[in-house]
Design an enzyme around this catalytic site. Structure first.
Site, mmCIF file in Angstrom:
data_model
loop_
_atom_site.group_PDB
_atom_site.id
_atom_site.type_symbol
_atom_site.label_atom_id
_atom_site.label_comp_id
_atom_site.label_asym_id
_atom_site.label_seq_id
_atom_site.Cartn_x
_atom_site.Cartn_y
_atom_site.Cartn_z
ATOM 1 N N GLY A 716 24.170 33.524 31.023
ATOM 2 C CA GLY A 716 22.690 33.775 30.291
ATOM 3 C C GLY A 716 21.807 33.420 30.987
ATOM 4 N N CYS A 717 20.661 33.430 31.202
ATOM 5 C CA CYS A 717 19.978 33.749 32.606
ATOM 6 C C CYS A 717 19.914 31.808 33.297
ATOM 7 C CB CYS A 717 18.308 33.815 31.399
ATOM 8 S SG CYS A 717 17.806 32.990 30.178
#
Length: 887
Positions: A716-717
């Site tokens: 994920g970011c």
């Protein structure tokens, strides 16, 4: 437990240009009111004397030491000390002439003043001359005076000169007062320095052609500890004031004082290549001028400027250079090898010889070879080396004064690898980048090269930048470029592990020519190219990426050494570490969202990715926009459709861009057909904790592991940026966990639900699991659209300095193309639309046992689509960065 909180910062926040340090008299924040008061107060007794000596001022000497340490944050300590030594090797007025455009004073006065103050606090005295063209245009317009130009020169009548004179005095005073406000003594020199005749009185009226420079006012100002600030106004012998172009004034000042640097401060920050749109890093006039002037985009002002720079440098020592730079990047331009703007220098032409008989003076050659040697037997070693060259096949590269000398052994029979046997460069050669020029010429002649360097070589980072790959072993580093075959890489590594530098030559003459030649012959046997099957591609990826992993395991600090403007000796990125040149068929499941569109844009520019299917329930039946390779219509694919396509071999790589908890039926459909042949990259969190899947964060996970994987979970970011910001310090963690926050930036109108996830966030588990330490994570929402900012507070088990932390990060991310280590806290507005992660800040608590590290990432790109493409490239056998725009 480590806790991670990210402070919300608005995207419009401007970068802080002043520097922070512990609050002592000698290391207060330069440019702050406290600093200005302290410096003025401590210097007051000295300033009252008739002659001021900075060397006699212990407070400012201490400040210089502090600033040198802070300068190391923008480069290495070696670079800063090296360049400072270089700049202080001449008299104070010969350091630099800096020309400041009028727009810089208007738009960037504080940045300009901070940059000049920085130089002054390390004991450097640039001579500053400024213009005021944009301000004058506005003033004339308000006064109802129509400006008139001939051949780009402003026709100056009495009224125009009167207004210009008044304006120049005001702008000069504005800069002087701002410098004084920052604790820097500055002296306005508005007359008595530049003398001139009329350029052409009938044509240009009151415009001058400089015919003399009086250096005494400049020398007097510097002797008194003041920066000289000049206007571009000159005087005739009878006292008539004349207008002169500021660029011309700077050039004539340079001819008079013969400085090491002539700096032109400009808003654009450099010259730009008209074909690529990229900033030109450096221009070597001796090598590139003729070619450069034949380029279609070198015309008008650009052509005139380059021509003027050549004429100016022709009148100065060869060590002088011109830099065109934005004031915010002045320190980086002056104190780092990579620079920041456009560097223009005369350079030295590189000569080549292929036999000893071509050298006119063998004793001079031996003197050059012995200068890097230590010990009583240095001359004897060099004598034997030169004797060996009599029978050897070699090519030598050197400049006229032999500041740099390289000896390359061409490939032996059955081999394609050349060997850099010797490279000796003087300090001046490093500073004037003769080494770059020599290496550029080597690369033109030898497409494949290997060499070894001692691990403690102070210029190791320069070699690292020149290489495509490297491997460390027992104090030696093996470097190479141009190797594309996995078999070659494997053989090279085996030989290095077996025999070390004896088999590969060495730039310090430790190895014998004969052994190096034998090694070249031995390595060349059996080399071939790998095929295009999945197994072969992965075998190659395993070997080549293992080397990159080895490089990461023993990190080196990267330095982006300047390259030349019009030549590109490096092969295209897609040709490095690539074993598959066949297109791969890609299917994107879940393409409606922002991430799906970002990935489509990247695939559109990828030379080897062939997007065949795009699935979206809401857009089914509509034409896909933004993809030019073929016409694609959105489909609404079911798991049954996916299974059928997998059975038919319609897809090589599946990308799952679906919300959490939805993609499992599609993955199961592919798994029913084959566990190996198809690659799946999942952008959701569904498989990030599944041990049968590979976690795809190439900067922290072994690239060879990703290259051999067929099931990859894309991080994920939040988790990517957090791990990049924490991972280098995991071995140093300790103490009580501080608190921290992180703003989510995707939604323009944040929902209350997203604000309430204050504990047990899925990314908290992901970060902790991957780093092997507990992390507390609190997401917040900000109002900007793209980009995430982490402020990570990290407890340390031992006292450390900001510089210690920065060096750790530099070492850890050496060579990582998508991780940029910066000095200041990075800003969201600077990362939006870019494909990497910026890490910086490195603010250490006064206890020395807690540091705040800041990281920014574009959540749609490196936080999702770009990282997905990295993983696809590795798993499918392409260059990791293929299709990813790199700054």
């Amino acid at each position: 437990m480590l806790s991670l909180r990210t402070a919300v910062r608005r995207a419009s926040t401007k970068p802080l240009r002043s520097l922070s340090a512990p609050q002592t008299v000698s290391s207060v924040r330069l440019g702050s009111p406290v600093a200005r008061h302290s410096l003025k107060a401590s210097a007051a007794p000295l300033l009252q004397s008739r002659r001021y000596s900075r060397a006699a001022d212990p407070q400012l000497s201490s400040t210089r030491s502090t600033v040198v340490q802070l300068l190391s944050n923008i480069g290495s300590k070696r670079e800063v000390q090296q360049y400072l030594s270089h700049f202080t090797s001449v008299s104070s007025q010969q350091f630099a002439v800096i020309k400041v455009g009028g727009a810089i004073i208007t738009e960037h006065l504080q940045t300009l003043s901070s940059a000049l103050a920085f130089l002054n606090h390390v004991g450097l005295y640039p001579i500053v001359v400024h213009g005021a063209g944009p301000q004058l245009n506005r003033m004339l317009e308000e006064a109802g005076v129509e400006p008139e130009f001939h051949d780009g020169i402003r026709v100056t009548d009495g009224k125009t000169l009167s207004l210009a004179r008044k304006l120049f005095l005001e702008e000069n005073l504005k800069l002087v007062e701002e410098l004084e406000r920052m604790g820097v003594r500055a002296r306005p020199l508005t007359a008595g320095v530049l003398f001139a005749d009329y350029l052409d009185k009938e044509k240009y009226n009151l415009v001058g052609k400089i015919n003399g420079v009086n250096k005494k006012p400049i020398e007097s100002a510097i002797e008194a500890g003041c920066l000289p600030i000049l206007t571009s106004m000159a005087e005739t012998p009878d006292g008539q004031v004349l207008n002169v172009n500021a660029d011309v004034a700077a050039g004539e000042l340079a001819r008079a004082v013969q400085p090491l640097k002539i700096v032109y401060l400009a808003e654009k920050g450099g010259l730009f290549n008209g074909d690529t749109g990229e900033k030109i890093s450096a221009i070597n006039l001796d090598e590139e001028y003729d070619h450069l002037m034949n380029q279609w985009w070198v015309r008008h002002g650009t052509r005139l400027k380059i021509k003027e720079m050549k004429e100016l440098l022709g009148d100065l020592p060869r060590s002088s250079s011109v830099a065109i730079i934005h004031p915010a990047d002045l320190q980086k331009e002056l104190f780092t090898d990579s620079g920041a703007g456009t560097l223009i220098r005369r350079g030295n032409k590189v000569h080549t010889k292929t036999s000893l008989s071509e050298f006119e003076d063998l004793e001079k050659l031996k003197d050059v070879l012995v200068r890097d040697r230590e010990g009583l037997d240095a001359r004897a070693v060099v004598d034997r080396y030169v004797e060996g060259l009599k029978e050897a096949n070699f090519k030598a590269y050197f400049d006229d004064p032999m500041e740099a000398l390289a000896v390359v052994l061409p490939p032996q029979k059955g081999s394609s690898l050349a060997h850099l046997a010797t490279l000796t460069i003087t300090k001046s050669g490093w500073l004037t980048s003769v080494a770059d020029n020599v290496f550029t010429n080597i690369r033109k002649d030898f497409p494949k090269l290997v060499w070894t360097v001692k691990e403690d070589d102070e210029n190791l980072t320069w070699f690292f930048d020149k290489a495509d790959g490297s491997l460390s072993r027992e104090g030696e580093v093996l470097f190479w470029y141009g190797i594309e075959s996995g078999d070659e890489v494997k053989e090279l590594v085996l030989e290095f592990n077996k025999h070390g530098r004896q088999m590969f030559g060495d730039i310090n003459l430790e190895s014998r020519l004969l052994r190096t030649a034998q090694a070249a012959s031995h390595i060349g046997k059996g080399f071939g190219t790998s095929g295009a099957s999945v197994e072969q591609r992965r075998a190659f990826s395993s070997s080549s990426n293992a080397l990159r992993a080895a490089r990461s395991a023993r990190p080196m600090v990267p330095v982006n050494v300047r390259t030349y403007a019009t030549t590109n000796p490096n092969p295209p990125l897609g040709e490095k570490n690539m074993s598959n040149n066949r297109p791969s068929k890609v299917a994107l499941i879940g393409a409606r969202g922002y991430t799906g569109q970002a990935l489509i844009n990247l695939l559109n520019a990828h030379p080897h990715m062939d997007l065949r299917h795009v699935s979206s329930r809401e857009l089914a039946g509509k034409k896909l926009q933004g993809y030019d390779k073929r016409q694609i219509t959105y489909e609404n694919l079911s798991p049954e459709d996916v299974q059928r396509m997998a059975e038919n071999g319609d897809v090589d790589c599946w990308v799952m861009a679906l919300p959490n908890g939805i993609c499992k039926p599609f993955v199961d459909a592919v798994d029913k057909v084959s566990q190996k042949d198809n690659v799946i990259v999942d952008l959701s969190a569904d498989y990030r904790f599944d041990s049968n899947w590979t976690y795809g964060l190439p900067e922290l996970v072994s690239r060879s592991t990703i290259a051999q994987a067929t099931r990859i979970s894309n991080p994920g970011c939040y988790a990517t940026a957090a791990q990049i910001g924490i991972a280098p310090l995991v071995p140093y963690l300790g103490g009580q966990p501080p608190s921290s926050v992180s703003p989510d930036t995707l939604a323009p109108a944040p929902s209350p639900a997203r604000r309430t996830i204050l504990t047990n966030h899925i990314h908290e588990k992901e970060i902790s699991s991957q780093l092997g330490t507990d992390v507390a994570f609190i997401p917040h929402v900000a109002v900007w659209f793209q980009g995430i900012h982490h402020s990570i507070s990290i407890p340390l088990k031992q006292e450390m300095t900001s510089r210690d932390i920065r060096n750790i990060f530099h070492d850890r991310y050496a060579g990582e193309r998508l991780v940029q280590v910066v000095g200041e806290a990075p800003l969201v507005k600077n990362i939006a639309g870019r494909h990497g992660v910026d890490v910086g800040g490195f603010a250490v608590h006064t206890s020395g046992k807690r540091v705040v590290v800041c990281a920014t990432i574009d959540n749609l790109l490196k936080g999702a689509a770009t990282q997905c493409l990295q993983n696809m490239n590795l798993a499918l056998g392409y260059s990791e960065y293929e299709g990813i725009p790199l700054e």
